[in-house]
Scaffold this motif. Sequence first.
Motif, PDB file in Angstrom:
ATOM      1  N   GLU A   7       0.838  -1.203   0.000  1.00 24.09           N
ATOM      2  CA  GLU A   7       0.000   0.000   0.000  1.00 24.09           C
ATOM      3  C   GLU A   7       0.871   1.251   0.000  1.00 24.09           C
ATOM      4  OE1 GLU A   7      -2.511  -0.461   3.472  1.00 24.09           O
ATOM      5  OE2 GLU A   7      -4.250  -0.405   2.171  1.00 24.09           O
ATOM      6  N   VAL A  61       2.400   1.999  -3.336  1.00 21.06           N
ATOM      7  CA  VAL A  61       1.390   2.567  -4.249  1.00 21.06           C
ATOM      8  C   VAL A  61       1.232   4.051  -3.956  1.00 21.06           C
ATOM      9  CG1 VAL A  61      -1.064   2.572  -4.813  1.00 21.06           C
ATOM     10  CG2 VAL A  61       0.158   0.401  -4.628  1.00 21.06           C
ATOM     11  N   VAL A  62       1.104   4.376  -2.671  1.00 21.34           N
ATOM     12  CA  VAL A  62       0.890   5.778  -2.304  1.00 21.34           C
ATOM     13  C   VAL A  62       2.123   6.616  -2.661  1.00 21.34           C
ATOM     14  CG1 VAL A  62       0.517   7.330  -0.361  1.00 21.34           C
ATOM     15  CG2 VAL A  62      -0.794   5.261  -0.533  1.00 21.34           C
ATOM     16  N   TYR A  89     -15.077   4.706  -4.653  1.00 20.31           N
ATOM     17  CA  TYR A  89     -14.530   4.711  -3.286  1.00 20.31           C
ATOM     18  C   TYR A  89     -15.665   4.680  -2.270  1.00 20.31           C
ATOM     19  CZ  TYR A  89     -12.707   6.457   1.070  1.00 20.31           C
ATOM     20  OH  TYR A  89     -12.424   6.617   2.400  1.00 20.31           O
ATOM     21  N   LYS A 100     -15.913  -4.909  -4.026  1.00 21.18           N
ATOM     22  CA  LYS A 100     -15.304  -5.467  -5.236  1.00 21.18           C
ATOM     23  C   LYS A 100     -15.166  -4.389  -6.313  1.00 21.18           C
ATOM     24  CE  LYS A 100     -17.724  -8.425  -7.678  1.00 21.18           C
ATOM     25  NZ  LYS A 100     -18.464  -9.637  -8.067  1.00 21.18           N
ATOM     26  N   ASN A 159     -12.233  -2.257  -5.601  1.00 20.89           N
ATOM     27  CA  ASN A 159     -11.006  -3.036  -5.772  1.00 20.89           C
ATOM     28  C   ASN A 159     -10.605  -3.215  -7.226  1.00 20.89           C
ATOM     29  OD1 ASN A 159      -9.324  -4.191  -3.724  1.00 20.89           O
ATOM     30  ND2 ASN A 159     -11.239  -4.817  -2.772  1.00 20.89           N
ATOM     31  N   GLU A 160     -11.601  -3.329  -8.068  1.00 24.14           N
ATOM     32  CA  GLU A 160     -11.295  -3.503  -9.502  1.00 24.14           C
ATOM     33  C   GLU A 160     -10.999  -2.168 -10.173  1.00 24.14           C
ATOM     34  OE1 GLU A 160     -14.146  -7.397 -10.175  1.00 24.14           O
ATOM     35  OE2 GLU A 160     -14.641  -5.532 -11.177  1.00 24.14           O
ATOM     36  N   HIS A 172      -9.994   1.109  -8.970  1.00 25.08           N
ATOM     37  CA  HIS A 172      -8.947   2.105  -8.710  1.00 25.08           C
ATOM     38  C   HIS A 172      -7.567   1.745  -9.269  1.00 25.08           C
ATOM     39  CE1 HIS A 172      -6.673   0.404  -5.208  1.00 25.08           C
ATOM     40  NE2 HIS A 172      -7.778  -0.251  -4.996  1.00 25.08           N
ATOM     41  N   PRO A 173      -7.163   0.459  -9.261  1.00 20.88           N
ATOM     42  CA  PRO A 173      -5.804   0.208  -9.784  1.00 20.88           C
ATOM     43  C   PRO A 173      -5.702   0.511 -11.281  1.00 20.88           C
ATOM     44  CG  PRO A 173      -6.629  -1.695  -8.579  1.00 20.88           C
ATOM     45  CD  PRO A 173      -7.785  -0.784  -8.804  1.00 20.88           C
ATOM     46  N   ARG A 195      -5.871   4.343 -11.830  1.00 26.22           N
ATOM     47  CA  ARG A 195      -4.626   4.921 -11.297  1.00 26.22           C
ATOM     48  C   ARG A 195      -3.461   4.639 -12.256  1.00 26.22           C
ATOM     49  NH1 ARG A 195      -3.155   1.293  -7.024  1.00 26.22           N
ATOM     50  NH2 ARG A 195      -2.030   0.222  -8.665  1.00 26.22           N
ATOM     51  N   TYR A 220      -6.374   8.483  -2.832  1.00 26.84           N
ATOM     52  CA  TYR A 220      -5.587   7.610  -1.948  1.00 26.84           C
ATOM     53  C   TYR A 220      -5.175   8.312  -0.655  1.00 26.84           C
ATOM     54  CZ  TYR A 220      -5.293   4.397  -5.826  1.00 26.84           C
ATOM     55  OH  TYR A 220      -5.611   3.520  -6.809  1.00 26.84           O
ATOM     56  N   LEU A 221      -5.247   9.621  -0.646  1.00 27.06           N
ATOM     57  CA  LEU A 221      -4.731  10.344   0.507  1.00 27.06           C
ATOM     58  C   LEU A 221      -5.805  10.597   1.563  1.00 27.06           C
ATOM     59  CD1 LEU A 221      -2.356  12.794  -1.363  1.00 27.06           C
ATOM     60  CD2 LEU A 221      -2.019  10.448  -0.696  1.00 27.06           C
ATOM     61  N   HIS A 222      -7.039  10.739   1.140  1.00 26.72           N
ATOM     62  CA  HIS A 222      -8.168  10.942   2.068  1.00 26.72           C
ATOM     63  C   HIS A 222      -8.030  12.228   2.870  1.00 26.72           C
ATOM     64  CE1 HIS A 222      -9.428   6.850   1.213  1.00 26.72           C
ATOM     65  NE2 HIS A 222      -8.196   6.467   1.445  1.00 26.72           N
ATOM     66  N   GLU A 249     -16.088 -11.003  -1.508  1.00 27.64           N
ATOM     67  CA  GLU A 249     -15.372 -11.737  -2.553  1.00 27.64           C
ATOM     68  C   GLU A 249     -14.458 -10.765  -3.286  1.00 27.64           C
ATOM     69  OE1 GLU A 249     -17.555 -14.713  -4.936  1.00 27.64           O
ATOM     70  OE2 GLU A 249     -16.585 -13.753  -6.654  1.00 27.64           O
ATOM     71  N   ARG A 288      -5.203 -10.165  -7.325  1.00 23.89           N
ATOM     72  CA  ARG A 288      -4.356  -9.409  -8.247  1.00 23.89           C
ATOM     73  C   ARG A 288      -2.967  -9.386  -7.612  1.00 23.89           C
ATOM     74  NH1 ARG A 288      -7.363  -5.137  -8.054  1.00 23.89           N
ATOM     75  NH2 ARG A 288      -6.003  -4.067  -6.635  1.00 23.89           N
ATOM     76  N   GLN A 307      -0.943  -5.103  -3.189  1.00 23.00           N
ATOM     77  CA  GLN A 307      -1.787  -5.539  -2.078  1.00 23.00           C
ATOM     78  C   GLN A 307      -3.209  -5.038  -2.300  1.00 23.00           C
ATOM     79  OE1 GLN A 307       0.285  -3.854   1.277  1.00 23.00           O
ATOM     80  NE2 GLN A 307       1.621  -5.639   1.471  1.00 23.00           N
ATOM     81  N   GLN A 332      -3.675   9.442   5.566  1.00 25.68           N
ATOM     82  CA  GLN A 332      -3.128   9.069   4.262  1.00 25.68           C
ATOM     83  C   GLN A 332      -3.299   7.579   4.025  1.00 25.68           C
ATOM     84  OE1 GLN A 332       0.481  10.461   1.945  1.00 25.68           O
ATOM     85  NE2 GLN A 332       1.330   8.698   2.977  1.00 25.68           N
ATOM     86  N   ASN A 333      -3.960   7.271   2.960  1.00 20.21           N
ATOM     87  CA  ASN A 333      -4.171   5.913   2.484  1.00 20.21           C
ATOM     88  C   ASN A 333      -5.105   5.061   3.348  1.00 20.21           C
ATOM     89  OD1 ASN A 333      -3.625   4.022   0.450  1.00 20.21           O
ATOM     90  ND2 ASN A 333      -2.393   2.860   1.884  1.00 20.21           N
TER      91      ASN A 333
END
Lengths: 360, 801
Positions: A47, A50-51, A293, A298, A301-302, A304-305, A308, A351-353, B317, B321, B325, B595-596
């Motif tokens: 994590e 990534v950040v 967000y 799910k 999870n699918e 944002h990557p 980004r 990602y920073l919130h 579920e 990937r 993470q 952050q994060n």
Amino acid sequence: MMRIGKRRVWLLLPFAALCAFVALPGAPAQPPAKFAGPLDAAAPQTELQVVERVNAAIDRGLEYIHSKQRKDGGWHNNNAINGLATLAFLGRGHVPGRGKYPDVLEKSKQFMLASANPQTGFVSFSTMYEHGLATLALAELYGMDPDPDLEDKLRKAVALIEKTQSPAGGWRYSPTPDNQDLSVTVMQIVALRAASNAEIPVSPKVIEKAVAYVRRCGAPTGGYGYEGPGAGPQTTAAGVLSLQLLGQFNDPNIPKSMDVLRGYLKKDAKEQWESSGVQYFYYFHYYAMQAHYQFGGKHWNEWHPRVRDTLLERQNKDGSWDVPPGTAEGASIDPNKVYTTGMACLVLDIYLHFLPAYQR
Amino acid sequence: MLSWFLRNAGIDSAFVERQGQVALAFDEPRFLWFGLPAVALLGVFIFLRQRRNLRSAPLALVSALTLCRVVVLALLVVVLAGPRARLDVVEEKKPIVAVLFDASQSMGLEAGPFPEDGEEVRKLARAAGYQVGSGGLPPELRKEFNAKTRAKLAQAVANAHKADLFEPLLKKYEVRFYTFARETQAFGIDPANFQLPEPVTEGPVTHLGDSVVQVIALAEGRPVAGVVVFSDGESTGGATLDEAARECQQRGAPVLAVPVGTTKNLNDVSVVDVSSPGQVTLGDTAKVSVLIESRGYDGKPVKVELFDGKKLLDTKEIVLRGSEQQGVEMSFVAADPGPRILAVNVKPFEDEAQKDNNRDLTLLRVSEEKIKVLYIEGPPRWDFRFLKNAMRRDQGLAGRLGDKVDVVLENEWRRLPDAQRAKMLPRTLDELAAYHTVILGDVSPKLLTPEFAALLARAVREKGVGLLIEAGPLAMPHRHAKALLDLLPVQIDPSAPGAFAPTAKPFRLELTPDGALNEVMRLYDDPGRNQSAWSQMLPYQWCINAVRPAAAATVLMWNPNLRNSYGRLPLIAHHTAEKGRVMLVGTDSTWLWRQNVADRFFYKFWGQAVRFVARPDEARKKKSTVEISPVPPRPKEPVTLTVNAFTESGTPVRQETLEVEVTGPGLRRTVSLAPDADARGRYNGAFEFPAPGDYRIAYGSGVTGAEASVTVKRSAEELRYPNVNRAKLRLLAGATGGRVVEMTDADFAKEIVDRIEQSHLQTKTDRTPLSAPVWDNWMVLTLLVVVYSLDIGLRRLAGLS
């Protein structure tokens, strides 16, 4: 994948007018900056890694935006651009009076405040689009900057949004309560949410009417339209986010809307950039990222990557971002690319919130 | 004789040990040059004089008497000259090379499996000293290598490189050997019979960063030519590798990292992090953040399950990937009160390399308490916007009259008519004392008037209301009345609105030893992870103008960037002001902790702080509970057993000690717990579970008793990342000017020796001059007395006057 009808594209063009300035061809695109990649290509990125990548990209973006700031503090005579640029700095945790960019924020604030109408509270050179984004930026500055002028003009700007709500519950380009569309409406909803979060009183009736209007733009399939039920990707992302920000997390349409948005997730970053099927790439992803967000699970999870990685791969060496080929934002792009760069930074800021307006 | 003399003269043992190099010197030699000839002349004069005066005395007696006087005079001259023993202590100081061997549990994993082509294992076999030809590796040897533990592989390779690695190093450097896991321990090796001891891999965590920092510190300022690390690269706690690298950089000590284990990526799904809010209230929607890491299963869906015992709380579920993470947020409505041990589980795939890391535990305390909170803030700064929302969602918090926390924001309050303003704040001591906790933000004295501050001080001191203050540059606390300043756990200098950090060097935060143990600062139950989480928090730009902690205050966090004559400046501290507890948070930027992770750490801290300072509600009936921390416990690792003990009527138990019984496989032991000064009815005690297994911890019996069950397992920390983390080793080595050296490299030993020699550190000869007076002792005095007595004795015997 959803087809985008010509009519709907036309309906979205007013958003392009958000940047109501002379349409100029974009500066020649520089080759995308090569990302160095994780230390060990085989090791999953943590994590934190990534950040770190995201932060590095945003920092380059902010440097670019900084370099384009005019002496008078604005980036353009358009407070949507100025508001976006300001939000991009705030979203990275740069706050007034501190850190690396205190002057940038002070000057941009002064520019927006100077452009505000002291009587009506209209913080815009032309449309309510500008007003919504500028109000959002001022609301996020408020509380971190004790400037009484900021508080005064922010309160007036919020009051203007309340006053200009149409009987149907939405807003349109002009600061009058006579018409509405979802695109302008969402801008005002985000601004009201930020103001309300800062405890500036917002009438519950205004919120109720706004919720009702957004719901009327929803189709049974989960899509949202510009002026009524529809399924455009941009308006669907905006529609979902506005319901979420208005606290309607359990709205039965939201899961269906998320499935609609899922249709715009492509198999890799290249396809996401080159043929995502959305006309207003940054506008779409600004809302879609936030909506995912807020929805979590799910879908998030699918989503944002891929988005980004698309943005990280497509950042220019000078820190700016271009528009993807063939998209509508290209026609009205800010020649300085502050709009696209600010939007990309805001998408990555997820990602920073740090921005309170977007807290879950 | 000399050594007898030196020893009896009370002279330093260094002189005795090096007596061949000891020289005699005089502080004032001129006394000798003039004194001794003068004594000789005086001796002649004394002799002639005595011969004339003592005509009847025989010549021998006159001579003896003269000699006595001459000796006394000569001794006085010598003493005046200041004789001393001088010694130049010459010491050769070789530069240090530290060799570290990872002794954590992950080093007990198999070094293989190695890639099918056999090339890597063939090279490793050579590196480990086996005679291997260019053809295929004998199947037995290949099997042996696949099954060899990482620690055994490191041992074999190190032993095999005695001649080309350690001998050249031992010639030029002082080579110090260490093993490390949580602690770093030195061990000796006989250079003549170089053989590493059998590896023991019981360390439940790996503090690689700490270990590197520690071996540098142990050099005590001597030059360190290099640090050679044999490890699988995982660091699960303690100082970060960045911190370790900085330390090495400052000392010019490159790290040469030797990864131990296969280069092949193992197929694995691992639960690498589970984080709960720590404390929720019945009815709250508790969110548990889970971090999953996988390799080799891209695109495969898995179910992540959250259990409380056997009760399934939530299922999510995800599609795996391997590139990064994946965070998963589980949630459930807290329905059962008491400490809950939650388990997150991902069903293992058949071919997973490590199946024990698919499950992890976290502790969540579900309370039935409702704490009444008043939050008074100045402007709607970002911390306020996040905190009030999080508190409004927290079912365990309420207002004086309503279900939600009472919030007064000065920016809105000052816009109200006077009459309405007055109603916003409690006006009497009883109204104020209805709250368990009052939170003050950056409020100005216009709202927090001296009168209200005095009332608040009374509520804290007399009624036990908890006070939580978050400082701010506008007013808090520097613009406030003495009544408020006197309540603070930190003395501040009110002449300035705090300290602003230079842009290029923002302030950092540092957990104090007290902070590491305090429940408010607990982001993770595991102390190492907790320390690591705090050390990774973003730096900030503003803090209070602290002078020192107040008397008897406990500092939980320092600002390591600022110091004064009292030492480092406190950033977060608490103390007890008569009946109430007061905590000060000396910065206004805790939003940076988002952050994060959004609210995960931000509200864990604030939620715990609000409850920590809260006035204890003794009127409410409570039941006893037993807790174990950290969860999950590991064999032979210290844990804290905590009992919250209440009588049948619900009041806290007060006694000097309290006993619990721990039963488990072959174990029945009574553990004595001591009262916790921070909470009535709470008792803590240290314990170590001896071995893996199921244990039961019981306190008392019947309605006042409580018990907890826990499964003690080998360290999950060590199994979370079964792959050899070459990237981490590369990061550490690269940042110090060193490099990663693979065991399979043809010039493995040469690469290490060459890089160390590039530091060009030479043996230093230190010359330390020592000196000690040789006259200032009992022997000289005795000699003087004896000679003088001899003179008197001879005269008496001879019948002289």
